[in-house]
Motif scaffolding. Structure first.
Motif, short mmCIF file in Angstrom:
data_model
loop_
_atom_site.label_atom_id
_atom_site.label_comp_id
_atom_site.label_asym_id
_atom_site.label_seq_id
_atom_site.Cartn_x
_atom_site.Cartn_y
_atom_site.Cartn_z
N GLU A 108 -40.65 -46.77 -17.96
CA GLU A 108 -41.54 -46.27 -17.06
C GLU A 108 -42.89 -45.91 -17.73
O GLU A 108 -43.86 -46.02 -17.20
CB GLU A 108 -41.19 -45.05 -15.93
N GLN A 139 -51.55 -42.74 -7.80
CA GLN A 139 -51.21 -44.14 -7.17
C GLN A 139 -52.29 -44.16 -6.19
O GLN A 139 -52.79 -43.05 -5.41
CB GLN A 139 -49.83 -44.06 -6.32
N GLU A 176 -46.07 -48.18 -17.25
CA GLU A 176 -46.85 -47.72 -16.39
C GLU A 176 -48.38 -47.45 -17.14
O GLU A 176 -49.55 -47.51 -16.86
CB GLU A 176 -46.63 -46.55 -15.61
N GLU A 232 -49.22 -50.76 -10.56
CA GLU A 232 -48.54 -49.42 -10.40
C GLU A 232 -49.38 -48.24 -10.01
O GLU A 232 -49.09 -47.45 -9.10
CB GLU A 232 -47.51 -49.19 -11.38
N ALA A 258 -43.91 -41.11 -12.30
CA ALA A 258 -42.53 -41.19 -11.59
C ALA A 258 -42.13 -42.76 -11.74
O ALA A 258 -42.74 -43.65 -11.45
CB ALA A 258 -42.62 -40.50 -10.28
N GLY A 259 -40.73 -42.71 -11.52
CA GLY A 259 -40.15 -44.19 -11.35
C GLY A 259 -38.58 -44.06 -11.05
O GLY A 259 -37.90 -43.49 -11.29
MG LIG Z 1 -44.33 -45.13 -10.63
#
Ligand SMILES: [Mg+2]
Ligand SMILES: NC(=O)C1=CN([C@@H]2O[C@H](COP(=O)(O)OP(=O)(O)OC[C@H]3O[C@@H](n4cnc5c(N)ncnc54)[C@H](O)[C@@H]3O)[C@@H](O)[C@H]2O)C=CC1
Length: 352
Positions: free
Chosen positions: A245, A217, A249, A293, A229-230
């Motif tokens: 996710e 990120q 993503e 994202e 991750a989410g």
């Molecule tokens: Mg994420």
């Protein structure tokens, strides 16, 4: 069974029994303190307090590590007296654990607004001098704490933050009242009980069988990659969150998944990280990064990841202007998830 083996087994059983017994006793004691205000008040008399200021824990430095000092009730009362504060402020403290000898551990924030004090926030520099330590942002200190203190302070910060943000009933608008342990808050006008909450988050290491997928990120430190991750959406199972996710993503479809482990994570405001391995179909591995994202995502070979796991910071800019590829620190569950993948790859490539 040989005599030696018999003794070893009995010893093992004895140790298991002893460990279980201590654990059960401790757990039942903490349960009682959460349920019984008088018992919890009594526990404060012999207990120990971790101190915070505006959610930053009080720490002392010792040989490149941070230590979290504890203070007795008497020391705390003396400290508050010295700074012109009412000892009633101690009622803001929250229970965060106990020792095997049943010394209860509490956390108290001296910087947040208190219902027991007019000039609520105590002056930080003066407090630091008095306490021979510094209030340090948890994000900057977490990885230099031992595992026990890291876990206790993470719990403490999440709980203190939750209480600070839930002072009023969302139905009546009236002030809510915490129980002594801080395991709940109640609205006196309608008896609605509020319990501390945390957000479930999945963290998934996607593999295509030989490579694993890591992403960045833009907010990550330069060069650092992690697993995807989410946050779980309301109504979703862990399996559904992982599939969504990964699709959202990186545009891939998960074929199978396997639970690995979980971890409490104090940022941004108390999450339960649920870590899983996932695989995608070998022929369907083309990544389509969702730039809303992620900054970037890529497949990494076993050797690249194994080398990155061994790399030690500081991760400074290289001569060609780039940063070395590195992974989250040991304490983070993403590190442990990636490490397990590397170890499994080695096992599966060994000749049978
Ligand atoms: Mg994420
Ligand atoms: N312990 C570890 O190893 C790692 C932990 N993490 C943690 O996982 C968390 C989730 O990862 P992201 O990729 O950021 O999640 P994400 O992919 O779900 O994206 C975040 C966005 O989701 C939305 N969102 C939905 N529910 C939310 C909630 N309860 N709280 C905050 N935002 C919510 C917001 O719009 C936010 O901008 C991060 O906060 C990070 O701290 C991330 C990587 C490694």
């Amino acid at each position: 069974m040989s005599l030696y083996c018999g003794i070893a087994c009995r010893r093992k059983f004895f140790w298991c029994y002893r460990l279980l017994s201590t654990y059960v006793t401790k757990t039942r004691y903490l349960f009682e303190l959460k349920e019984d205000d008088d018992a919890c008040k009594k526990a404060q008399q012999t207990g120990a307090f971790y101190l915070f200021h505006s959610l930053a824990p009080l720490l002392q430095t010792s040989a490149h590590q941070y230590l979290a000092p504890r203070h007795s009730l008497l020391e705390l009362e003396r400290l508050l007296g010295k700074f012109g504060q009412d000892a009633q402020r101690i009622e803001d403290s929250v229970l965060i654990g106990c020792s095997e000898q049943q010394e209860a551990w509490f956390a108290l924030d001296l910087g947040l607004d208190s219902s027991f004090s007019i000039s609520a926030s105590l002056h930080k520099p003066e407090m630091e001098t008095e306490l021979k330590g510094s209030f340090i942002e948890l994000r900057n200190a977490l990885f230099q704490l031992n595992a026990r203190d890291a876990s206790l302070l993470s719990t403490a910060q999440a709980l203190l933050r939750w209480h600070d943000a839930h002072q009023f009933c969302s139905r009546s608008g009236q002030p809510t009242k915490k129980n002594v342990a801080g395991s709940k808050r109640v609205c006196p006008s309608n008896n609605i009980i509020y319990y501390p909450q945390m957000a479930p988050v999945v963290i998934t290491l996607v593999s295509d069988g030989t490579r694993c997928l890591l992403a960045r990120q833009s907010s990550f430190p330069k060069g650092m990659y992690s697993a995807l991750a989410g946050f779980c959406d309301i109504g979703e199972s862990v399996e559904e969150t992982i599939r969504r996710e990964v699709a959202e993503e990186v545009g891939l479809e998960v074929e199978s998944l396997q639970y690995y482990a979980s971890q409490h994570w104090p940022f941004p405001s108390g999450s339960l990280m649920i870590a899983c391995h996932a695989t995608v179909k070998p022929g369907q591995t083309e990544i389509q990064v969702n730039l809303r994202e992620l900054e970037t995502a890529a497949w990494f070979s076993h050797d690249d990841v194994a080398t990155a796991l061994k790399r030690k910071g500081p991760y400074t800019q290289q001569q060609n202007g780039t940063f070395p590829f590195w992974l989250p620190p040991k304490l983070a569950i993403s590190h442990q998830l990636i490490k397990e993948w590397v170890e499994k790859q080695i096992c599966s490539s060994l000749p049978a």
